[in-house]
Design a protein around this motif. Sequence first.
Motif, PDB file in Angstrom:
ATOM      1  N   VAL A   1      50.955 -19.251  12.032  1.00  0.00           N
ATOM      2  CA  VAL A   1      49.907 -19.439  13.037  1.00  0.00           C
ATOM      3  C   VAL A   1      49.548 -20.915  13.171  1.00  0.00           C
ATOM      4  CG1 VAL A   1      47.482 -18.998  13.572  1.00  0.00           C
ATOM      5  CG2 VAL A   1      48.969 -17.115  12.867  1.00  0.00           C
TER       6      VAL A   1
ATOM      7  N   ALA B   1      46.525 -10.799  19.557  1.00  0.00           N
ATOM      8  CA  ALA B   1      46.209 -12.212  19.789  1.00  0.00           C
ATOM      9  C   ALA B   1      45.046 -12.389  20.752  1.00  0.00           C
ATOM     10  CB  ALA B   1      47.447 -12.937  20.316  1.00  0.00           C
TER      11      ALA B   1
ATOM     12  N   ASP C   1      41.720 -11.813  19.079  1.00  0.00           N
ATOM     13  CA  ASP C   1      41.380 -12.724  17.983  1.00  0.00           C
ATOM     14  C   ASP C   1      41.144 -14.115  18.542  1.00  0.00           C
ATOM     15  OD1 ASP C   1      41.176 -14.284  15.730  1.00  0.00           O
ATOM     16  OD2 ASP C   1      43.217 -13.894  15.007  1.00  0.00           O
TER      17      ASP C   1
ATOM     18  N   SER D   1      43.408 -17.033  17.409  1.00  0.00           N
ATOM     19  CA  SER D   1      44.853 -16.793  17.490  1.00  0.00           C
ATOM     20  C   SER D   1      45.583 -17.959  18.146  1.00  0.00           C
ATOM     21  CB  SER D   1      45.124 -15.524  18.296  1.00  0.00           C
ATOM     22  OG  SER D   1      44.776 -15.719  19.663  1.00  0.00           O
TER      23      SER D   1
END
Length: 566
Positions: A360, A467, A470, A473
């Motif tokens: 990430v 994603a 979040d 993300s």
Amino acid sequence: MNPDARSADWWKSAVVYQIYPRSFLDSNGDGIGDIPGITSKLDYLADLGIDVLWLSPVYSSPMDDNGYDISNYEDVDPLFGSLTDLDDLIAGAHERGIKLVMDLVVNHTSDEHTWFQESRDPASPKADWYWWRPPREGFEGGTEGAEPNNWASVFSGSAWQYDERRGEYFLHVFSKKQPDLNWENPEVRDAVYAMMRRWVERGVDGFRMDVINLISKDPSLPDGTRQPGKKYASSEGAVANGPRLHEFLAEMNREVGLSAQNLLTVGEMPGSTIELAREVTDPARDELNMVFTFEHVGLDEQTGLGKWALLDLELPVLKSNLAEWQRGLADVGWNSLYLDNHDQPRAVSRFGDDSPEHRVSSAKTLATVLHLHRGTPYVYQGEELGMTNSYFTSIEQYQDLEAINWYREELEAGRDSADLLRSLAAKGRDNARTPMHWDDSEHAGFTTGEPWLPAHPNKDHINAAAAVADEDSVFHHFRRLIALRHADPVVVDGTFDLLLPEDEQLWVFTRTLGDDVRLVLANCSSEPAKVEASDVPDLAAATLLLGTHEGDGLELAPWESRIYAL
């Protein structure tokens, strides 16, 4: 879209999102992505904030090279839908303020195109629409060594194919089902320009031009120099950047009205130099807006041995190359910015660290660095999720013609299969072509059928649904980068200056417009890094515009990046 809605230079502040239709979203359960699937996700793209959708080929095609072998430039292949579906996609994109760019593949056609079928008859008006040549003197057509010259195809083997009906060879720089058009013939050029005009009338906002610098070739078609142990010689030096390239591009621009209508134009130009890119993108010449350079995606291969000869890439080498292009096009021309596309492995696996611990952060930081360079950024589908390479383990898993042909040729030459598969896992084009991850359901929500390539098992945690939900993300980091570009003129127009060029962990640079300065600090490594205060501008009064981590100060966590306003 009304041309009045395209202001001059609008593409400089834009972000382009590339869709590979076969792998984006399948709406009818046949395992292949399609145009209605794309249309259904326009709100997702609008939420990301992108300005342009670049659509890889959806034209009629036998699919020898996944649609880059076109049999009809003015119709949609049934695999992808219909012209009505495409009209709906264009309209839906425009309603959301998103422009649409089509892929233009005019160095070659499919051998099933009516132009080529007519050209096989030497008495046809189209007899000279392709590069036809008789067998080499003293040889019979179709026999060993009879090819007109010793050029290799990009997809392995000879670049020449014998046609018994015509009794001559035709040139194919790529697959033998992709014969090269003869741009020396003005009738060919007129036909291409007419086709482009009709697409503009249909509403497209520009063109990404596939290997456009191959359209002008050295008419003498000279033999090339063979590498030791190779049967054929690279044709690149003779087929790329030919003597009439500028003439053809300027003519295309004029005849189609590319500049006059403020259309986006980007030329894929393998082998382009900074000097050539300056010329092609010089606004005074009215050729193209920007080109895709290939230098930076060749830095992880051994010199002269091709893309499959792997080489560890050191950060100073990558920084230096991109900085050279920044300086080279600083006053004339414009850069395209990309790490990822349908022909390249996944950026986070190639330039970052796709381990669970760092995937990430490294995906975010690679995006930070790329989007803060000067130029137009290109996002490839799934890059905004941090999708990774597929890491296939057997040749049977691959679909890409280039990979399969190369593997078989090298295996026959005695290479070890494990070494070959290691190269394919790192650089194979199928890495970028596995289905887009929409959710954690079977086949990643891509299809209700059997997908043409399998979804990566990591779709269970790397997917769009997760994603979007979040706020921390990769998706939302891309969204914030795009919003920053839209809001901050410094990101678009500021000059670029690289700091700490030899640092093996830190990628540090400034963007400056008048009195406004932006500083990018990026730790492009999987170990902590410290920035020395004496090496960067004073941060005492700086404002943090965007960061990947909670920290501040001059200690950077692995793959941490920050953008400051000074």
